[in-house]
Design an enzyme around this catalytic site. Sequence first.
Site, PDB file in Angstrom:
ATOM      1  N   HIS A 206      85.624 -58.833  60.533  1.00  0.00           N
ATOM      2  CA  HIS A 206      86.253 -59.775  61.702  1.00  0.00           C
ATOM      3  C   HIS A 206      86.622 -61.111  61.011  1.00  0.00           C
ATOM      4  O   HIS A 206      87.467 -61.929  61.579  1.00  0.00           O
ATOM      5  CB  HIS A 206      85.812 -59.804  62.928  1.00  0.00           C
TER       6      HIS A 206
HETATM    7  C1  UD1 Z   1      85.434 -66.345  66.509  1.00  0.00           C
HETATM    8  C2  UD1 Z   1      84.579 -67.275  65.727  1.00  0.00           C
HETATM    9  C3  UD1 Z   1      83.510 -66.824  64.688  1.00  0.00           C
HETATM   10  C4  UD1 Z   1      82.584 -65.500  65.386  1.00  0.00           C
HETATM   11  C5  UD1 Z   1      83.597 -64.546  66.292  1.00  0.00           C
HETATM   12  C6  UD1 Z   1      82.831 -63.493  66.924  1.00  0.00           C
HETATM   13  C7  UD1 Z   1      85.815 -69.375  65.417  1.00  0.00           C
HETATM   14  C8  UD1 Z   1      86.737 -70.317  64.456  1.00  0.00           C
HETATM   15  N1  UD1 Z   1      85.677 -68.127  65.101  1.00  0.00           N
HETATM   16  O1  UD1 Z   1      86.269 -65.779  65.686  1.00  0.00           O
HETATM   17  O2  UD1 Z   1      83.022 -67.695  63.964  1.00  0.00           O
HETATM   18  O3  UD1 Z   1      82.073 -64.888  64.361  1.00  0.00           O
HETATM   19  O4  UD1 Z   1      84.342 -65.299  67.112  1.00  0.00           O
HETATM   20  O5  UD1 Z   1      83.723 -62.396  67.070  1.00  0.00           O
HETATM   21  O6  UD1 Z   1      85.597 -69.782  66.558  1.00  0.00           O
HETATM   22  N2  UD1 Z   1      90.997 -61.821  70.739  1.00  0.00           N
HETATM   23  C9  UD1 Z   1      91.049 -60.812  71.653  1.00  0.00           C
HETATM   24  N3  UD1 Z   1      90.169 -60.590  72.473  1.00  0.00           N
HETATM   25  C10 UD1 Z   1      89.226 -61.174  72.750  1.00  0.00           C
HETATM   26  C11 UD1 Z   1      88.932 -62.138  71.643  1.00  0.00           C
HETATM   27  C12 UD1 Z   1      89.759 -62.432  70.713  1.00  0.00           C
HETATM   28  O7  UD1 Z   1      92.248 -60.053  71.510  1.00  0.00           O
HETATM   29  O8  UD1 Z   1      88.384 -61.061  73.755  1.00  0.00           O
HETATM   30  C13 UD1 Z   1      91.870 -61.990  69.637  1.00  0.00           C
HETATM   31  C14 UD1 Z   1      92.529 -63.463  69.878  1.00  0.00           C
HETATM   32  O9  UD1 Z   1      93.591 -63.552  70.700  1.00  0.00           O
HETATM   33  C15 UD1 Z   1      92.787 -63.665  68.561  1.00  0.00           C
HETATM   34  C16 UD1 Z   1      91.772 -63.006  67.533  1.00  0.00           C
HETATM   35  O10 UD1 Z   1      91.298 -61.896  68.337  1.00  0.00           O
HETATM   36  O11 UD1 Z   1      94.127 -63.263  68.284  1.00  0.00           O
HETATM   37  C17 UD1 Z   1      91.031 -63.749  67.275  1.00  0.00           C
HETATM   38  O12 UD1 Z   1      89.952 -64.693  68.137  1.00  0.00           O
HETATM   39  P1  UD1 Z   1      89.404 -66.056  67.951  1.00  0.00           P
HETATM   40  O13 UD1 Z   1      88.657 -66.410  69.353  1.00  0.00           O
HETATM   41  O14 UD1 Z   1      90.638 -66.941  67.487  1.00  0.00           O
HETATM   42  O15 UD1 Z   1      88.444 -66.065  66.779  1.00  0.00           O
HETATM   43  P2  UD1 Z   1      87.568 -64.707  66.416  1.00  0.00           P
HETATM   44  O16 UD1 Z   1      87.997 -64.097  65.305  1.00  0.00           O
HETATM   45  O17 UD1 Z   1      86.987 -63.849  67.479  1.00  0.00           O
END
Ligand code: UD1
Length: 347
Positions: A206
Amino acid sequence: MIDLVTIVGARPQFVKAAAVSRAFATVGGIDECIVHTGQHYDDTMSAVFFRELEIPEPTVNLGISGNSHGAMTGRMLEAIEKILVDRRPDGVLVYGDTNSTLAGALAASKLDIPIIHVEAGLRSYRRAMPEEINRVLTDHLSTLLLCPTRHSIDNLAREGIARGCHHIGDVMYDATIHARDRAMQVSTVLSRLGLRQRGYAVATLHRAENTDDPDRLARLIDFLRSEARSMPVVLPLHPRTQKAAASAGLGFDDLVVLPPLGFLDMHRLLADAVLVMTDSGGLQKEAYFHRVPCVTLRDETEWGETVEAGWNRLWQGPDFRPRRDIDDYGTGNAARLAVEHMVEALS
Ligand code: UD1
């Protein structure tokens, strides 16, 4: 009573908060208010952890997620500041290295409220990684830096941070010990997926550095598929990876793809896996807690002791070294030590 505001927002923080919130209840002396930023919001990424790990309901959920990192962090900073101005707590507790961590630390620092950082001192020494910026800045703002390993204490010393640093062990180990038996009893994941004990591998992917470069993502998926020739490879898929693969036109043929798993199902899978392949920091250690070797899908790791002790290797790096046990992570008492240090520092 010490008034403490805890900031959580993303999946790995819920696991750490579960261990520490439980220790608040047993040690006493601290009144905790949990603020969920909303960074993770799907049931499978958030609510399932609160249920399974019996974390107290957040007092506030800010509902802030998505968007660019700057916009997300900025909106969190503004909303957390309002809460801290109203409440004026004695301390703010943050975990790990996500955008929610940095927003909490910045908001507290601007109001001169002491910051406690659990999982302080980790470094990848790669500034292009968003988590590296979040952890460096948070460490430099913190009053109490609670470190999971000896390497993390050394990393802080190299940056001139010595005061307020303590090696307490890893609160994720506490969480694993607490959940392990329950996972074995209640999880049906093996039968649901038709897996044989000791007959499969578990993978997760991820990190932005892996998902946001289509060529690299394609090479990593090929790497997992090559392992899948000898045994089933189970891949619970993070929404970021799902979106990135879809937009790059990449599929996951030959892999057993699932939605993200809760804590108990993941630990049940780990207990009988023969191999873990992951770019997650938490899973590298959870693999070791179950004594399963891990291949880290990155070019470096913050958890160097797992490589030195022969339980972990980088996917493009040298083979596993001879195996030995690791004593950095403690005996399951890291959360209690964390709370004792907080009581001492904030009284
Ligand atoms: C975040 C953390 C990372 C951690 C990871 C655990 C930062 C910079 N990164 O990354 O260190 O290892 O969490 O999972 O904070 N999304 C969904 N549903 C959710 C959550 C996220 O659809 O419940 C989507 C978001 O809308 C976005 C993408 O997934 O498009 C990434 O989510 P984001 O919270 O930006 O960071 P992670 O990649 O989850």
